[in-house]
Design an enzyme around this catalytic site. Structure first.
Site, PDB file in Angstrom:
ATOM      1  N   CYS A 331       1.193  -2.601  31.513  1.00  0.00           N
ATOM      2  CA  CYS A 331       0.706  -3.226  32.742  1.00  0.00           C
ATOM      3  C   CYS A 331      -0.806  -3.468  32.675  1.00  0.00           C
ATOM      4  CB  CYS A 331       1.102  -2.387  33.946  1.00  0.00           C
ATOM      5  SG  CYS A 331       1.036  -3.303  35.518  1.00  0.00           S
ATOM      6  N   HIS A 427       7.211  -1.166  33.633  1.00  0.00           N
ATOM      7  CA  HIS A 427       7.086   0.278  33.819  1.00  0.00           C
ATOM      8  C   HIS A 427       8.457   0.919  33.609  1.00  0.00           C
ATOM      9  CE1 HIS A 427       2.986   0.217  35.307  1.00  0.00           C
ATOM     10  NE2 HIS A 427       3.309  -0.746  36.146  1.00  0.00           N
TER      11      HIS A 427
END
Length: 484
Positions: A331, A427
């Site tokens: 991310c 994630h």
């Protein structure tokens, strides 16, 4: 409908784990249970089935209840962006930013929305188990409170109070909380229990009697130190105050701790692997000689990129790359691996552009639209499941060689031609055993751990069973049935 609220004598007394354990214990009894936390503060968030974000702890508690996580389980989430500024999330969506000075006025208008979320959960459940935040003893925060007694009084929910004996002074913390509470608030408390006890609980019988005598609250039991709690996803950065340092002869996977690190529970599945050691590198230390470096998510990727440089970690990462060892960016870490991170609207601070590490031929432009979605797909020849939660779009020729594919066919992430540098917005990428094994194979380690999701579920079972043994769960349920 019944409801019970677990408040604590302070932060980090174990409320999140206790609520998760109670949720699993009651679910094991056949009850339809929902978790709820009116207000949370954490940069570790999860995406819900209804397309919003909530605190990681409430998502774990939903697993304990064996139900999908929803935005109503944590209607107000504060995600710190600095010492005095937080992003405000209401029912899963960004509503702006708040400074600490504005929070006191701003939270009063949120009570009705909090109560509406609670009522929606109550309408679909036999029992709602509610987690407080911080401590009701923080009486300077009582006016306009929506996290502890302010919510309990507004919703007419009975409270049980948890004290942490591991930090010492538990008698004083419980008796002291009673002494500073407004009498009407103190009347909401129907019992207490002790958490994190090591040894023979009989040794504390006198302490329990003293607390009962001084407060008039009923003793509900003593919870032992819950070792399985280490296997649950990390909720907030407090666990990073004591970072792991390398030792032994296992392969080291290093992750620098940046000031705005977020969703670092992505690394938790690696702790299931006996062949590796996860080393969280604190400021002031060089990144050690490692088999792999992972750059975790970030709430402010430009600021954390600047911090990487200030610490000299960029030099360490580039030297690691020159040794032909893998680097993975998750991310915000993915954004930092690129050439630039632009923030033309000033979403994360002053508008501008920051130069990244340049290990991936991509550029990121931050915008005001946040991506919030659960995803599945395949990378490195193995399946994964997880979620995306990020601001900005990442483009460039590096994305022509994606790390993987989502189940709808879309390309995801970026991977260099030599396979040594990878970035992803997923994630939870390492949660499934086969996916994790594919990454470990790149550093010569055989993956041996289970799926992280299965291990978390097993840990919740163990915690629920321990709660049943340690506490008077029947009495807690009877107290919960007093809720309006």
């Amino acid at each position: 409908m019944a409801a019970i609220m677990v408040q604590g004598t302070g932060s980090e007394v174990g409320k999140s784990v206790l609520v998760a354990g109670l949720c699993r214990a009651f679910a094991n009894r056949g009850l339809n249970v929902r978790p709820f936390k009116p207000q949370n503060m954490s940069n570790n968030a999860a995406v819900t089935f209804d397309g919003g974000e909530i605190g990681r702890a409430q998502a774990t508690q939903a697993i304990a209840c064996r139900v999908p996580a929803s935005v109503d389980m944590n209607p107000v989430l504060l995600k710190p962006e600095g010492d005095r500024v937080s992003q405000l999330i209401v029912r899963g969506k960004v509503r702006g930013t708040l400074t600490s000075g504005r929070w006191r006025e701003g939270r009063e208008g949120l009570l009705e929305e909090v109560l509406a979320s609670y009522r929606r959960l109550a309408d679909e459940a036999d029992l709602v188990v509610i987690e407080g935040a911080g401590s009701p003893a923080e009486t300077n925060l009582r006016a306009g409170d929506i996290a502890n007694m302010g919510f309990a009084r507004a919703a007419n929910v009975p409270v049980i109070l948890a004290g942490d004996i591991d930090r010492g002074g538990v008698i004083a913390s419980l008796v002291g909380t009673h002494s500073v509470l407004d009498p009407a608030d103190a009347a909401m408390v129907h019992g207490f229990f002790i958490n994190k006890f090591r040894g023979d609980p009989a040794l504390f019988a006198g302490g329990m009697a003293t607390i009962e005598q001084r407060t008039g609250w009923r003793s509900l039991g003593i919870v032992p130190w819950l070792a399985p709690a280490r296997r649950l996803p990390s909720e907030d950065a407090v666990v990073l105050d004591h970072p792991v340092v390398g030792r032994g002869h296992r392969a080291i996977i290093a992750c620098p701790i940046t000031p705005h690190i977020a969703n670092f529970d992505d690394l938790d599945p690696l702790k299931l692997e006996p062949g590796v050691e996860v080393v969280m590198v604190p400021p002031g230390r060089a990144i050690p000689d490692a088999a792999m470096i992972i750059i975790a998510g970030s709430k402010a990727s430009r600021a954390d990129m600047a911090f990487l440089r200030a610490e000299g970690w960029d030099i360490d990462i580039l030297a690691h790359h020159r040794k032909k060892r893998p680097v993975l960016g998750l991310c915000g870490g993915y954004q930092m691996l690129g050439r630039t991170i632009a923030d033309p609207l000033g979403i994360e601070g002053a508008a501008g552009t920051t130069t990244g590490l340049g290990l991936l031929d991509v550029e990121t432009v931050l915008g005001d639209d946040k991506t919030l979605t659960q995803v599945t797909g395949e990378a490195l020849g193995a399946s994964f499941s997880g979620y995306e939660i990020h601001l900005g779009q990442t483009t460039g020729s590096g994305t022509d060689r994606p790390l993987g594919r989502l189940s709808d066919g879309r390309a995801e992430g970026a991977l260099t031609a030599d396979g040594l540098v990878a970035g992803t917005y997923v994630h939870g990428l390492l949660g499934e055993a086969a996916q994790r094994a594919a990454w470990l194979a790149r550093i010569g380690v055989a993956g041996q751990g289970p799926d992280h999701h299965s291990d978390v579920d097993a840990a919740l079972d163990e915690i629920g069973e321990a709660i049943e043994r340690a506490l008077d769960v029947d009495a807690i349920l009877a107290i919960a049935q007093r809720a309006a």
